[in-house]
Design a protein around this motif. Structure first.
Motif, PDB file in Angstrom:
ATOM      1  N   VAL A 279       0.841  -1.202   0.000  1.00  0.00           N
ATOM      2  CA  VAL A 279       0.000   0.000   0.000  1.00  0.00           C
ATOM      3  C   VAL A 279       0.871   1.245   0.000  1.00  0.00           C
ATOM      4  O   VAL A 279       2.062   1.191   0.324  1.00  0.00           O
ATOM      5  CB  VAL A 279      -0.943   0.019   1.224  1.00  0.00           C
ATOM      6  N   GLY A 280       0.230   2.362  -0.362  1.00  0.00           N
ATOM      7  CA  GLY A 280       0.923   3.654  -0.362  1.00  0.00           C
ATOM      8  C   GLY A 280       2.046   3.787  -1.357  1.00  0.00           C
ATOM      9  O   GLY A 280       3.178   4.026  -0.946  1.00  0.00           O
ATOM     10  N   PRO A 281       1.851   3.615  -2.671  1.00  0.00           N
ATOM     11  CA  PRO A 281       0.569   3.369  -3.343  1.00  0.00           C
ATOM     12  C   PRO A 281       0.231   1.866  -3.389  1.00  0.00           C
ATOM     13  O   PRO A 281       1.085   1.017  -3.102  1.00  0.00           O
ATOM     14  CB  PRO A 281       0.807   3.904  -4.748  1.00  0.00           C
ATOM     15  N   ASP A 282      -1.031   1.573  -3.781  1.00  0.00           N
ATOM     16  CA  ASP A 282      -1.488   0.191  -3.871  1.00  0.00           C
ATOM     17  C   ASP A 282      -0.843  -0.504  -5.063  1.00  0.00           C
ATOM     18  O   ASP A 282      -0.840   0.029  -6.179  1.00  0.00           O
ATOM     19  CB  ASP A 282      -3.014   0.144  -4.027  1.00  0.00           C
ATOM     20  N   ARG A 283      -0.312  -1.714  -4.794  1.00  0.00           N
ATOM     21  CA  ARG A 283       0.299  -2.480  -5.884  1.00  0.00           C
ATOM     22  C   ARG A 283       0.398  -3.950  -5.485  1.00  0.00           C
ATOM     23  O   ARG A 283       0.407  -4.289  -4.304  1.00  0.00           O
ATOM     24  CB  ARG A 283       1.669  -1.924  -6.271  1.00  0.00           C
ATOM     25  N   LEU A 284       0.457  -4.801  -6.514  1.00  0.00           N
ATOM     26  CA  LEU A 284       0.630  -6.239  -6.324  1.00  0.00           C
ATOM     27  C   LEU A 284       1.968  -6.627  -6.927  1.00  0.00           C
ATOM     28  O   LEU A 284       2.244  -6.328  -8.098  1.00  0.00           O
ATOM     29  CB  LEU A 284      -0.504  -7.010  -7.013  1.00  0.00           C
ATOM     30  N   VAL A 285       2.803  -7.282  -6.129  1.00  0.00           N
ATOM     31  CA  VAL A 285       4.148  -7.650  -6.573  1.00  0.00           C
ATOM     32  C   VAL A 285       4.206  -9.153  -6.825  1.00  0.00           C
ATOM     33  O   VAL A 285       3.821  -9.951  -5.960  1.00  0.00           O
ATOM     34  CB  VAL A 285       5.205  -7.250  -5.523  1.00  0.00           C
ATOM     35  N   LEU A 286       4.698  -9.540  -8.010  1.00  0.00           N
ATOM     36  CA  LEU A 286       4.830 -10.944  -8.391  1.00  0.00           C
ATOM     37  C   LEU A 286       6.303 -11.268  -8.609  1.00  0.00           C
ATOM     38  O   LEU A 286       6.994 -10.556  -9.340  1.00  0.00           O
ATOM     39  CB  LEU A 286       4.070 -11.229  -9.691  1.00  0.00           C
ATOM     40  N   ASP A 287       6.768 -12.342  -7.995  1.00  0.00           N
ATOM     41  CA  ASP A 287       8.136 -12.814  -8.214  1.00  0.00           C
ATOM     42  C   ASP A 287       8.081 -14.175  -8.880  1.00  0.00           C
ATOM     43  O   ASP A 287       7.604 -15.148  -8.285  1.00  0.00           O
ATOM     44  CB  ASP A 287       8.890 -12.914  -6.887  1.00  0.00           C
ATOM     45  N   LEU A 288       8.544 -14.272 -10.125  1.00  0.00           N
ATOM     46  CA  LEU A 288       8.544 -15.516 -10.894  1.00  0.00           C
ATOM     47  C   LEU A 288       9.957 -16.085 -10.933  1.00  0.00           C
ATOM     48  O   LEU A 288      10.883 -15.423 -11.422  1.00  0.00           O
ATOM     49  CB  LEU A 288       8.037 -15.282 -12.318  1.00  0.00           C
ATOM     50  N   SER A 289      10.107 -17.284 -10.413  1.00  0.00           N
ATOM     51  CA  SER A 289      11.426 -17.913 -10.347  1.00  0.00           C
ATOM     52  C   SER A 289      11.881 -18.377 -11.723  1.00  0.00           C
ATOM     53  O   SER A 289      11.077 -18.848 -12.532  1.00  0.00           O
ATOM     54  CB  SER A 289      11.384 -19.114  -9.390  1.00  0.00           C
ATOM     55  N   ASP A 290      13.212 -18.238 -11.963  1.00  0.00           N
ATOM     56  CA  ASP A 290      13.834 -18.777 -13.177  1.00  0.00           C
ATOM     57  C   ASP A 290      13.069 -18.350 -14.428  1.00  0.00           C
ATOM     58  O   ASP A 290      12.753 -19.165 -15.299  1.00  0.00           O
ATOM     59  CB  ASP A 290      13.890 -20.307 -13.090  1.00  0.00           C
ATOM     60  N   THR A 291      12.750 -17.069 -14.511  1.00  0.00           N
ATOM     61  CA  THR A 291      11.924 -16.550 -15.611  1.00  0.00           C
ATOM     62  C   THR A 291      12.557 -15.316 -16.232  1.00  0.00           C
ATOM     63  O   THR A 291      13.133 -14.474 -15.528  1.00  0.00           O
ATOM     64  CB  THR A 291      10.505 -16.197 -15.107  1.00  0.00           C
ATOM     65  N   GLN A 292      12.472 -15.249 -17.555  1.00  0.00           N
ATOM     66  CA  GLN A 292      12.965 -14.095 -18.293  1.00  0.00           C
ATOM     67  C   GLN A 292      11.818 -13.464 -19.087  1.00  0.00           C
ATOM     68  O   GLN A 292      10.775 -14.087 -19.284  1.00  0.00           O
ATOM     69  CB  GLN A 292      14.086 -14.515 -19.257  1.00  0.00           C
ATOM     70  N   SER A 293      12.024 -12.227 -19.528  1.00  0.00           N
ATOM     71  CA  SER A 293      10.984 -11.541 -20.299  1.00  0.00           C
ATOM     72  C   SER A 293      11.583 -10.541 -21.267  1.00  0.00           C
ATOM     73  O   SER A 293      12.568  -9.866 -20.957  1.00  0.00           O
ATOM     74  CB  SER A 293      10.027 -10.801 -19.358  1.00  0.00           C
ATOM     75  N   LYS A 294      10.984 -10.498 -22.456  1.00  0.00           N
ATOM     76  CA  LYS A 294      11.318  -9.471 -23.439  1.00  0.00           C
ATOM     77  C   LYS A 294      10.065  -8.716 -23.864  1.00  0.00           C
ATOM     78  O   LYS A 294      10.039  -8.040 -24.886  1.00  0.00           O
ATOM     79  CB  LYS A 294      11.985 -10.107 -24.659  1.00  0.00           C
TER      80      LYS A 294
END
Length: 435
Positions: free
Chosen positions: A56-71
């Motif tokens: 909170v402050g600001p409101d957000r959802l955090v996701l941690d993905l193991s062994d993952t990449q992104s483009k």
């Protein structure tokens, strides 16, 4: 020595390549916005291993993905959600972790789960977001002596749930929505009736929410529209389904455990019994009565709709069928599920794609529903005030006596009942036209 070094370099390169291939890959992000919720779908090459937290402050959802990449270019994701501000990357807590942040416009309840590959999608991590609000209350119409009959029209599937997929790639969710809109238009054009759609666009609604939406609008009937499918292209034809007794009984049991919902499910009676010593038994009796009435109405309407569908398309089932279907889980609301045809059958898929066939199906559904409510209108409805009443002939009664009793002419009485003579029989039921 050079040869040994070369081989060692090759092995290290191979190991590094295998490690890179083994890592999960984020291929895309899709945001599906509904009026009161949002679904965010992360498309991945393998089953995700993840943790999440809300801040909170600001409101957000955090996701941690193991062994993952992104483009993925997260800044270019289409987003029309009122809840989600954006999806972005953040500094990971450790090497090999992909940290994603969903920035929110307001506090939400989040439900996360993974889904295995199902055509046309691969592995997915699904995030369902709902705004945190106080307990929703049913929509209460303003006081009136006469009311419209409310029909909730539920277009199956939606959003990232395409439903069944036809040979040409046609999605069930699209067919269901097109037919649902046509049924809605016909009901809204009928004096004394009003339709509400459980979804008004291409977004996902959990099956549990569909019946809740119908209850919120005080619906007299829920009609869920789908298209059937099978592993072979041979089966074809429409069918109509109702809730099975087994599923209905399990839902009754679940409701009995939720005492705070008794007033919602039973109206004023729920509030009266709330503090009674024998509340459980009284609630069970009232819920059973509600279920019996609802299921009897459902079977009757299903039969009327099936009869009309048989005039415009092939039937897969000649009689209404019962099953444990998620869309029909409310035994307090009369509910039917219409399978408009087999989208897995190439010929029937082509028909379902046709606007003229969609119109015929919608008309059949509307006609079947209207026939039931014209014959059995709720007593406080506008249709009931317009409906013809019935009279059961008693010993010694004649056409002239009955006509005088209702203030109508003998001629109109004979015409309404298609009578060729003045002869009546005891127990005969006569339609009494409006004077």
């Amino acid at each position: 020595m050079n040869r040994i070094i070369s081989r060692l370099f090759f092995v290290l390169t191979l190991l590094f390549s295998v490690g890179a291939l083994a890592a999960n890959q984020l291929d895309g992000v899709r945001i599906w916005a509904a009026p009161e919720s949002t679904r965010v779908v992360f498309d991945l090459t393998a089953k995700p291993s993840y943790t999440h937290s809300t801040l909170v402050g600001p409101d957000r959802l955090v996701l941690d993905l193991s062994d993952t990449q992104s483009k993925v270019a997260l800044g270019k994701i289409a987003n029309n959600s009122k809840l989600v501000k954006r999806v972005r990357l953040s500094k990971p807590p450790a090497k090999g972790i992909l940290r994603l942040v969903i920035d929110l416009n307001r506090p939400v309840n989040a439900n996360l789960f993974s889904l295995p590959p199902t055509a046309p999608y691969g592995n997915r991590l699904v995030v369902d977001l709902e705004e945190k609000t106080s307990e929703s209350k049913a929509i209460v119409a303003p006081p009136s002596s006469l009311r419209d009959i409310i029909v909730a029209i539920d277009a199956g599937h939606g959003g990232d749930d395409p439903g069944s997929i036809g040979p040409s790639g046609l999605y069930e969710k699209k067919i269901a929505f097109e037919i649902a809109k046509r049924v809605q238009a016909k009901i809204d054009a009928t004096p004394g009736m009003k339709a509400v759609l459980t979804r008004t666009g291409d977004y996902y609604i959990h099956p549990n929410k569909r019946s809740e939406l119908a209850r919120k609008h005080r619906a007299d009937l829920l009609v869920s529209i789908h298209a059937d499918a099978f592993t072979s292209p041979n089966p074809r034809g429409a069918s109509v389904w109702v809730l099975s007794m087994r599923r209905a009984n399990s839902e009754i049991g679940r409701w009995l455990e939720q005492k705070e919902k008794h007033s919602e499910l039973l109206g004023g009676a729920g509030e009266i019994i709330q503090n009674a010593d024998n509340e459980q038994y009284l609630a069970m009796t009232l819920l059973d009565m509600s279920m019996d009435r609802s299921m009897a109405i459902s079977h009757s309407i299903a039969g009327d709709v099936l009869k009309e569908l048989g005039k415009v398309t092939d039937l897969h089932k000649n009689l209404p069928e019962s099953a444990s279907l998620a869309a029909l889980k409310s035994p307090d609301i009369p509910s039917i599920l219409v399978e408009t045809g087999f989208i897995s059958n190439p010929k029937e898929e082509s028909l379902l794609k046709s606007s003229s066939h969609q119109e015929r199906l919608a008309k059949a559904i509307h006609t079947g529903v209207l026939r039931y409510f014209e014959t059995n209108p709720p007593s406080d409805s506008l249709i009931a005030s317009r409906a013809n009443s019935q009279h059961k002939v008693s010993r010694g009664e004649s056409l002239s006596v009955i006509a005088a009793q209702y203030g109508i002419s003998v001629i109109s009485l004979k015409q309404a009942n298609n009578l060729k003579s003045d002869t009546l029989r005891v127990g005969q039921k006569l339609v009494i036209p409006k004077g």
